[in-house]
Structures are given as C-alpha cells and as structure tokens.
Design an enzyme around this catalytic site. Structure first.
Site, PDB file in Angstrom:
ATOM      1  N   LYS A 243      24.913  20.402 -52.361  1.00 48.37           N
ATOM      2  CA  LYS A 243      25.985  20.878 -53.242  1.00 48.37           C
ATOM      3  C   LYS A 243      27.316  20.213 -52.923  1.00 48.37           C
ATOM      4  O   LYS A 243      28.081  19.886 -53.830  1.00 48.37           O
ATOM      5  CB  LYS A 243      26.125  22.410 -53.167  1.00 48.37           C
ATOM      6  CG  LYS A 243      24.993  23.137 -53.881  1.00 48.37           C
ATOM      7  CD  LYS A 243      25.317  24.605 -54.049  1.00 48.37           C
ATOM      8  CE  LYS A 243      24.213  25.328 -54.802  1.00 48.37           C
ATOM      9  NZ  LYS A 243      24.433  26.764 -54.870  1.00 48.37           N
TER      10      LYS A 243
ATOM     11  N   LYS B  73      14.897  20.321 -61.139  1.00 48.46           N
ATOM     12  CA  LYS B  73      14.733  21.724 -61.543  1.00 48.46           C
ATOM     13  C   LYS B  73      15.645  22.090 -62.711  1.00 48.46           C
ATOM     14  O   LYS B  73      16.794  21.664 -62.746  1.00 48.46           O
ATOM     15  CB  LYS B  73      15.074  22.580 -60.315  1.00 48.46           C
ATOM     16  CG  LYS B  73      14.759  24.038 -60.437  1.00 48.46           C
ATOM     17  CD  LYS B  73      14.960  24.737 -59.109  1.00 48.46           C
ATOM     18  CE  LYS B  73      16.112  25.716 -59.194  1.00 48.46           C
ATOM     19  NZ  LYS B  73      16.217  26.609 -58.039  1.00 48.46           N
TER      20      LYS B  73
ATOM     21  N   LYS C 207      20.785  26.656 -64.320  1.00 47.00           N
ATOM     22  CA  LYS C 207      21.753  27.228 -65.258  1.00 47.00           C
ATOM     23  C   LYS C 207      23.123  26.591 -65.123  1.00 47.00           C
ATOM     24  O   LYS C 207      23.943  26.712 -66.014  1.00 47.00           O
ATOM     25  CB  LYS C 207      21.819  28.754 -65.139  1.00 47.00           C
ATOM     26  CG  LYS C 207      22.220  29.305 -63.806  1.00 47.00           C
ATOM     27  CD  LYS C 207      22.383  30.814 -63.949  1.00 47.00           C
ATOM     28  CE  LYS C 207      21.494  31.586 -63.016  1.00 47.00           C
ATOM     29  NZ  LYS C 207      21.792  31.355 -61.596  1.00 47.00           N
TER      30      LYS C 207
HETATM   31  P1  AMP Z   1      19.515  30.777 -59.303  1.00 46.17           P
HETATM   32  O1  AMP Z   1      19.467  30.473 -60.782  1.00 46.17           O
HETATM   33  O2  AMP Z   1      19.599  29.531 -58.483  1.00 46.17           O
HETATM   34  O3  AMP Z   1      20.520  31.834 -58.960  1.00 46.17           O
HETATM   35  O4  AMP Z   1      18.100  31.390 -58.927  1.00 46.17           O
HETATM   36  C1  AMP Z   1      17.730  32.714 -59.231  1.00 46.17           C
HETATM   37  C2  AMP Z   1      16.237  32.836 -59.065  1.00 46.17           C
HETATM   38  O5  AMP Z   1      15.571  32.100 -60.119  1.00 46.17           O
HETATM   39  C3  AMP Z   1      15.705  32.258 -57.742  1.00 46.17           C
HETATM   40  O6  AMP Z   1      14.669  33.108 -57.266  1.00 46.17           O
HETATM   41  C4  AMP Z   1      15.152  30.902 -58.126  1.00 46.17           C
HETATM   42  O7  AMP Z   1      14.094  30.490 -57.266  1.00 46.17           O
HETATM   43  C5  AMP Z   1      14.667  31.139 -59.563  1.00 46.17           C
HETATM   44  N1  AMP Z   1      14.774  29.905 -60.367  1.00 46.17           N
HETATM   45  C6  AMP Z   1      15.931  29.290 -60.737  1.00 46.17           C
HETATM   46  N2  AMP Z   1      15.683  28.187 -61.474  1.00 46.17           N
HETATM   47  C7  AMP Z   1      14.324  28.089 -61.558  1.00 46.17           C
HETATM   48  C8  AMP Z   1      13.440  27.147 -62.157  1.00 46.17           C
HETATM   49  N3  AMP Z   1      13.878  26.101 -62.842  1.00 46.17           N
HETATM   50  N4  AMP Z   1      12.107  27.362 -62.041  1.00 46.17           N
HETATM   51  C9  AMP Z   1      11.646  28.432 -61.358  1.00 46.17           C
HETATM   52  N5  AMP Z   1      12.420  29.349 -60.763  1.00 46.17           N
HETATM   53  C10 AMP Z   1      13.740  29.194 -60.842  1.00 46.17           C
END
Ligand code: AMP
Length: 329
Positions: A112, A196, A199
């Site tokens: 990051k 990946k 968001k």
């Molecule tokens: P975040 O969006 O990074 O806050 O992640 C929130 C949750 O969503 C975490 O448990 C991540 O592992 C899951 N997550 C986020 N993006 C993905 C993705 N592209 N595919 C699968 N899981 C995801």
C-alpha cells in the site's frame, strides 16, 4: 455454546461482488452456526485519505447491504467500529507492545505504501494498522477469524501480541488460531484478471458493485477482458479472464467451474457472457430491492446503535481488564 467469529469490512468504497462472494455470502450461511460479530471498519478506512461525507455514506451503505443480503441483526452483532471506542484504545495499548521492525515486515504495508505517490508522507496510521486489527480480534476472543490470504500475516501478529502480553502482564488474551479461513475464493478484476477485484479500484469498469443496475452489469460483463481463443474452458493460469467469469457463475450456482464447463461447450464468449450477466442480475436484484426497503424503513440507525451497545458490552470489559494489567487503573 456457539463458537465466536469476528469479521470486518473496510468502507473504503462500495461493496463489490468480490466481497459478496468472498465473504458476505458465507456469513449468511454461518450466522446460525456461530456467535457472529460483524463490524464496518471505518477506523481502518481512514488509514488512507477519505472524503468524510463519502465515508459516512459508504459505511452505512455497506451495513445496509449486509442486512439486505440476509444477515439477521437479531442473531448477528453488526456495528460501526468507531462506535466501540475500545478498538481505538486497545489499538493504542497494543502499539506500545509492538516493534517498528514487526510492522515494517507487513507485506500489505509495503504494497500500500509503495502505491502512494508521495513517499515522504506515508500515513503513520497505515503503518500501525495491524495493531488496530489485533485489537479488533483480541477484544472479542473469537474462535475463528475468517480472513483472506492477504490478512494472514496480520492475524499472526495478533497471535504474537496476545502471547507476548500474556507472558509479560499475566493471562489476559485468548490466542486466536493462526489461519482460519474456510474460503479461498478470489474474484478478479474484470479488466486485469491477474489482480483481485477491489472496491478501491480506480477503474469502475473493472469492478462489479452490488448496487450496479442490470444495464451496467451487462455492459461490464460484456466488456470483461478475456482472450482470443473463444473457447469456454477453466484454466486460471492461461485464461484468467474467462476462468474468473466461470468462478463467479459457479459460486452463484453453488457448484464448481469444472462442473459447469460442459454448459458452454461449443458456445462462444458472447453467449457465455450473456449467461453470466443474467445470473448475476438474478442474484443481485432481490438484494437491491431489500436494500431500498431498509433505507426507506429508517431502521438502520437503530440496528447499528443496538449492535454497538452489544459490542461495547464485550469490548469494554476486555479493555478495562487490559488497562488494569498494565497498571493504568
Ligand atoms: P476488503 O474489501 O479488503 O475490506 O475485504 C473485506 C472482505 O472481503 C475480506 O474478507 C476479503 O478477503 C474479502 N474480499 C475482498 N475482495 C475480494 C475479492 N475480490 N474476492 C474475494 N474476496 C474478497
């Protein structure tokens, strides 16, 4: 007694299909089996610059989407992280027990901070993020922390800190199990299927949001990057784009990509993409309808207040005990 599980989601943008398939869908399935705590990690979101109005809106939207997707607030404790001050407090207390060396080794920090244009102003919060995450976990004494591979190192730090604290000040924290992820699902970016779906992506065409309208979903899927072979075959290494769409379809249908390969045998990418888009729309439409109803009902605030009350009850006890152990009161 039910086993306890805690999970957070950072409101650094809108909820994506990756979040839904990677975590939300599973939580809905697990909510009866576990004593589940779900928090919207707004204190983590501010480790990178956020527009205050947008942050508030994203936080509430994500909470409402959890409910719209089927999380039952009578069973599950859902709350905003900032409404439980023990997270910030324990985060600070744990900071005093953590070395800069440990934090510098965190790969997520390296990734990051490398992405930031101005290297001389990397926020200290980004560096300290893992101690806050350790607090998020240790406050609730969970048996299970469902995290993606990207968070594994952070859970290991939480474990080290718990052991270190207990040795130094006497038994206080339950040591969380090292890796606890049940799902290894990773939904990829539609325009660059080697990374990946995130968001916080800067390319909105690359990400499917839970609140995207059907026409937008059709457009994004139609323009998703594939390859020139025009054969629908599951091969993540050589055909990451097509394989990603097959993963999405298979998860929505509760089956495996290998199982459904025959569905598109002899069909071209256009037919295939049409099917994938329609399946996504069919799953998201009821969630979007529920979301609108939740917003109209005005119940969200009450649910989040109630969630914060319940979370505070657990977290406050733990932080008070920690303070005493450290000679702070
Ligand atoms: P975040 O969006 O990074 O806050 O992640 C929130 C949750 O969503 C975490 O448990 C991540 O592992 C899951 N997550 C986020 N993006 C993905 C993705 N592209 N595919 C699968 N899981 C995801």
């Amino acid at each position: 007694m039910k086993k306890r599980m805690i999970t957070g989601i950072t409101p650094s943008g809108k909820m994506t299909l990756g979040n839904y398939l990677g975590v939300v869908k599973n939580l809905i399935d697990w909510q009866d089996e576990y004593d589940l705590f779900v928090f919207i990690a707004n204190l983590h979101a501010i480790t990178l610059p956020q527009n205050p109005k947008q942050l508030k809106q994203n936080t509430e939207e994500i909470a409402a989407l959890y409910l719209a997707a089927g999380l039952n607030p009578e069973n599950v404790v859902i709350f905003k992280q900032s409404e439980v001050p023990a997270h910030s407090e324990l985060g600070w207390l744990l900071n005093t027990q953590t070395s800069m060396g440990e934090l510098s080794r965190m790969t997520q920090f390296k990734d990051k901070s490398q992405k930031l244009a101005n290297k001389s102003s990397i926020p200290a919060g980004l560096f300290n993020y893992p101690t806050l995450m350790a607090a998020d976990i240790l406050l609730y004494e969970p048996d299970f922390v469902p995290v993606g591979v990207d968070q594994k190192q952070h859970v290991e730090l939480a474990r080290d800190l718990a052991l270190r604290f207990n040795n130094k000040y006497g038994e206080n924290f339950k040591v969380p199990e090292p890796l606890l992820t049940k799902n290894k699902i990773k939904i990829m970016d539609l325009q660059d299927p080697t990374k990946k779906m995130s968001k916080s992506s800067l390319n909105p065409k690359a990400v499917l949001y839970i609140l995207d309208e059907p026409a937008i979903i059709r457009k994004k899927i139609a323009s998703a990057l594939t390859d020139s072979e025009n054969v629908v075959r599951y091969d993540p290494e050589n055909k990451p784009g097509v394989s990603n769409l097959m993963t999405i379809y298979a998860l929505l249908k509760n089956t495996t990509p290998e199982n459904i390969e025959h569905l598109w045998e002899g069909k071209n990418y256009k037919d295939f993409k049409d099917d994938v888009a329609e399946e996504i729309i069919a799953i998201l439409e009821p969630i979007q309808k529920n979301y609108q109803e939740i917003k109209r009902s005005g119940k969200l605030e009450t649910i989040l207040n109630e969630g914060a009350l319940r979370a505070n009850r657990v977290a406050q006890k733990k932080v008070t005990k920690t303070r005493k152990k450290m000679g702070l009161n």
